[in-house]
Design an enzyme around this catalytic site. Structure first.
Site, PDB file in Angstrom:
ATOM      1  N   LYS A  86       3.370   0.853   3.096  1.00 20.31           N
ATOM      2  CA  LYS A  86       3.018  -0.209   4.045  1.00 20.31           C
ATOM      3  C   LYS A  86       3.057  -1.522   3.286  1.00 20.31           C
ATOM      4  CE  LYS A  86      -0.350   2.414   6.615  1.00 20.31           C
ATOM      5  NZ  LYS A  86      -1.773   2.650   6.574  1.00 20.31           N
ATOM      6  N   ASN A  98       0.877  -1.172   0.000  1.00 22.09           N
ATOM      7  CA  ASN A  98       0.000   0.000   0.000  1.00 22.09           C
ATOM      8  C   ASN A  98       0.915   1.223   0.000  1.00 22.09           C
ATOM      9  OD1 ASN A  98      -1.832   2.019   0.416  1.00 22.09           O
ATOM     10  ND2 ASN A  98      -2.703   1.167   2.300  1.00 22.09           N
ATOM     11  N   HIS A 156     -13.211   2.189   0.222  1.00 15.41           N
ATOM     12  CA  HIS A 156     -13.199   1.087   1.204  1.00 15.41           C
ATOM     13  C   HIS A 156     -13.872  -0.168   0.633  1.00 15.41           C
ATOM     14  CE1 HIS A 156     -13.372   4.283   4.666  1.00 15.41           C
ATOM     15  NE2 HIS A 156     -12.111   3.994   4.381  1.00 15.41           N
ATOM     16  N   GLY A 177     -11.459   0.481  12.922  1.00 14.05           N
ATOM     17  CA  GLY A 177     -11.034   0.919  14.263  1.00 14.05           C
ATOM     18  C   GLY A 177     -12.158   1.176  15.249  1.00 14.05           C
ATOM     19  N   GLU A 193     -14.810  -1.912  15.364  1.00 13.59           N
ATOM     20  CA  GLU A 193     -14.338  -3.112  16.059  1.00 13.59           C
ATOM     21  C   GLU A 193     -14.128  -2.889  17.553  1.00 13.59           C
ATOM     22  OE1 GLU A 193     -10.804  -4.499  13.921  1.00 13.59           O
ATOM     23  OE2 GLU A 193     -11.874  -4.149  12.045  1.00 13.59           O
ATOM     24  N   ASN A 194     -13.828  -1.631  17.934  1.00 13.99           N
ATOM     25  CA  ASN A 194     -13.380  -1.387  19.312  1.00 13.99           C
ATOM     26  C   ASN A 194     -14.290  -0.541  20.187  1.00 13.99           C
ATOM     27  OD1 ASN A 194     -10.685  -2.662  19.180  1.00 13.99           O
ATOM     28  ND2 ASN A 194     -10.368  -1.134  17.579  1.00 13.99           N
ATOM     29  N   ARG A 207      -2.565  -2.037  -3.450  1.00 15.22           N
ATOM     30  CA  ARG A 207      -3.817  -1.340  -3.181  1.00 15.22           C
ATOM     31  C   ARG A 207      -3.863  -0.070  -4.036  1.00 15.22           C
ATOM     32  NH1 ARG A 207      -5.353   2.805   1.199  1.00 15.22           N
ATOM     33  NH2 ARG A 207      -7.617   2.858   0.956  1.00 15.22           N
ATOM     34  N   GLU A 232      -7.964  -5.964   5.139  1.00 17.23           N
ATOM     35  CA  GLU A 232      -7.854  -5.543   3.743  1.00 17.23           C
ATOM     36  C   GLU A 232      -6.662  -6.197   3.047  1.00 17.23           C
ATOM     37  OE1 GLU A 232      -8.737  -1.433   5.173  1.00 17.23           O
ATOM     38  OE2 GLU A 232      -9.520  -1.172   3.158  1.00 17.23           O
ATOM     39  N   MET A 266     -11.431   8.771  18.395  1.00 14.52           N
ATOM     40  CA  MET A 266     -12.667   8.560  19.157  1.00 14.52           C
ATOM     41  C   MET A 266     -12.401   8.319  20.641  1.00 14.52           C
ATOM     42  SD  MET A 266     -15.525   9.009  17.988  1.00 14.52           S
ATOM     43  CE  MET A 266     -17.017   8.447  17.263  1.00 14.52           C
ATOM     44  N   ARG A 268     -13.091  14.550   8.458  1.00 13.71           N
ATOM     45  CA  ARG A 268     -13.888  14.981   7.300  1.00 13.71           C
ATOM     46  C   ARG A 268     -15.344  15.248   7.678  1.00 13.71           C
ATOM     47  NH1 ARG A 268     -12.262   9.771   3.909  1.00 13.71           N
ATOM     48  NH2 ARG A 268     -10.097   9.793   4.556  1.00 13.71           N
TER      49      ARG A 268
HETATM   50  P1  AMP Z   1      -8.745   2.784  11.346  1.00 13.35           P
HETATM   51  O1  AMP Z   1      -8.780   3.954  10.414  1.00 13.35           O
HETATM   52  O2  AMP Z   1      -9.653   1.679  10.953  1.00 13.35           O
HETATM   53  O3  AMP Z   1      -7.364   2.330  11.690  1.00 13.35           O
HETATM   54  O4  AMP Z   1      -9.376   3.323  12.734  1.00 13.35           O
HETATM   55  C1  AMP Z   1      -8.670   4.268  13.504  1.00 13.35           C
HETATM   56  C2  AMP Z   1      -9.601   4.893  14.519  1.00 13.35           C
HETATM   57  O5  AMP Z   1     -10.224   3.896  15.317  1.00 13.35           O
HETATM   58  C3  AMP Z   1      -8.893   5.786  15.507  1.00 13.35           C
HETATM   59  O6  AMP Z   1      -8.712   7.067  15.002  1.00 13.35           O
HETATM   60  C4  AMP Z   1      -9.848   5.773  16.684  1.00 13.35           C
HETATM   61  O7  AMP Z   1     -10.779   6.832  16.527  1.00 13.35           O
HETATM   62  C5  AMP Z   1     -10.585   4.471  16.568  1.00 13.35           C
HETATM   63  N1  AMP Z   1     -10.273   3.547  17.654  1.00 13.35           N
HETATM   64  C6  AMP Z   1      -9.243   2.681  17.744  1.00 13.35           C
HETATM   65  N2  AMP Z   1      -9.303   2.007  18.905  1.00 13.35           N
HETATM   66  C7  AMP Z   1     -10.391   2.449  19.570  1.00 13.35           C
HETATM   67  C8  AMP Z   1     -10.998   2.143  20.834  1.00 13.35           C
HETATM   68  N3  AMP Z   1     -10.505   1.228  21.658  1.00 13.35           N
HETATM   69  N4  AMP Z   1     -12.125   2.838  21.166  1.00 13.35           N
HETATM   70  C9  AMP Z   1     -12.635   3.748  20.340  1.00 13.35           C
HETATM   71  N5  AMP Z   1     -12.114   4.071  19.141  1.00 13.35           N
HETATM   72  C10 AMP Z   1     -11.009   3.435  18.772  1.00 13.35           C
END
Ligand code: AMP
Length: 394
Positions: free
Chosen positions: A17, A10, A180, A328, A331-332, A91, A382, A281, A239
């Protein structure tokens, strides 16, 4: 025992990456990142089997960066020769109207990716660099481009076309391309397999720093929230997501802003960051817990936008069988999931609070057996999706 692997690349404007993937087992054998290409101080991180190598050195260009990566594979392992690399998967964000699936890279494919630069000005030039040096340094294996837009290339016309003057739209290739797509395709495919149904009406929520939602019927994408660019749709890390385009005219005429300033404002200084000062977040929740009203409002705006899209996509599909959270935040972030799902009660969505609280690297069903919609948290992958798509062409 590994029989074949795919090297997934990527390439960004100042980073590369990479991941070496076993497409059959799904295992990641090594991964890493080259950062700050072109800066005075670059860095390379290479990880394999729990070990990690960090190098700090100037990386003048992508060619040097990738040759260093190949040296690290040689010196630190795993050996690419022994890993039987059968393809390199690249990618590519913007595939425009040309690509509805992966493409074996030749000079014609490179020319098309180049032609699409005006539609992907931030990404496609960087991908082209990665492809060029990749083809030079790994000349013995086929290279495959996997496009973020491909899954959405065959959106129904009514979803892809804006209510914009037809001639202008066609002259300047303005339509909904989405983004995506690799993740939406992978996740919806895995859910269909898990539920053993190929007729599912699905909503996939890819909620990362960039965020998008898609509607998928029987494996085909019928709607998605990102548009001509990844700016449209959900409220994201930085955004705006959906905003009246007249806000642009207003800022030009009343605030005297330039187009570049507005572009930056909408893409980088808005969303959660612009609403709260925090893009991540986790930080936004910290503010909420400390009693910050702007942060509380921002979460409400975020969830409200999700709610609107789920309602709209349920209407478009005439129902929904499965809603899946990924990336992110998806999932979390159990609190975002809980706040959203509480408001999906009208669809018959019932959540198991304990299951929702779990943070697992494995897929988890968070709906109860009596829920009319199966709600799952599904880690996207991905790189694996790119590796598997690349394999389909060789
Ligand atoms: P990604 O672009 O899929 O890597 O997601 C990144 C984003 O996931 C970060 O900017 C956070 O806002 C969010 N994130 C990651 N871990 C957590 C968590 N444990 N709780 C809430 N948000 C999370």
């Amino acid at each position: 025992m590994t029989t074949r692997t795919v090297l997934v690349i990527n390439s960004g404007s100042s980073s590369i990456k990479y991941q070496l993937v076993d497409p059959d087992s799904g295992e990641s054998l090594a991964s890493g990142i080259v950062e700050r290409i072109g800066d005075a101080t670059g860095s390379i991180t290479h990880k394999r089997a729990g070990e990690r190598t960090d190098i700090t050195e100037p990386v003048p260009d992508h060619g040097f960066g990738l040759s260093e990566v190949l040296r690290l594979f040689d010196e630190q392992g795993p050996s690419l020769a022994q890993a039987h690399v059968v393809a390199v998967g690249h990618r590519v964000v913007q595939g425009g109207h040309y690509f509805s699936g992966p493409a074996l890279i030749d000079d014609d494919v490179v020319a098309k990716i180049e032609e699409l630069v005006p539609l992907g000005p931030l990404h496609n030039p960087a991908h082209l660099k990665g492809i060029e040096v990749g083809r030079q340094l790994l000349a013995d294996v086929p290279h495959v481009a996997v496009f973020d837009t491909a899954f959405f290339q065959r959106l129904p016309e009514e979803a892809a076309r804006y209510g914009l003057n037809r001639k202008v739209a066609d002259t300047y290739s303005i339509r909904r391309y989405g983004a995506h797509g690799t993740s939406h395709q992978f996740v919806s495919g895995e859910i269909a397999e898990r539920l053993e149904r190929d007729d599912l009406k699905q909503i996939v929520l890819h909620l990362g720093n960039g965020a998008s939602v898609s509607a998928v019927v029987a494996g085909r994408a019928v709607e998605t929230s990102m548009g001509l660019t990844p700016l449209e749709g959900l409220v994201m890390g930085g955004r705006t997501g959906d905003i009246d385009p007249a806000a642009v005219f207003h800022l030009v005429r009343v605030a005297g802003m330039s187009i570049d300033e507005i572009d930056h404002l909408f893409n980088w200084e808005s969303g959660m960051k612009g609403l709260t000062g925090q893009q991540d977040m986790r930080e936004v929740w910290r503010l909420v817990d400390a009693g910050d009203q702007n942060a509380r409002d921002a979460i409400d705006i975020y969830v409200h936008r999700l709610l609107k899209y789920i309602g709209a996509y349920t209407a478009v599909m005439g129902g929904v069988d499965a809603i899946t959270f990924t990336a992110g935040i998806g999932e979390n972030d159990a609190r975002v999931r809980a706040e959203l799902c509480k408001r999906l009660d009208y669809l018959g969505v019932r959540i198991d609070t304990e299951a929702n609280a779990v943070r697992a690297s494995e897929p988890v069903t968070i709906s109860t057996p009596d829920s009319s919609v199966v709600v799952t948290v599904f880690p996207t992958n991905e790189e694996l999706a790119i590796a598997r798509q690349a394999l389909t062409l060789i």
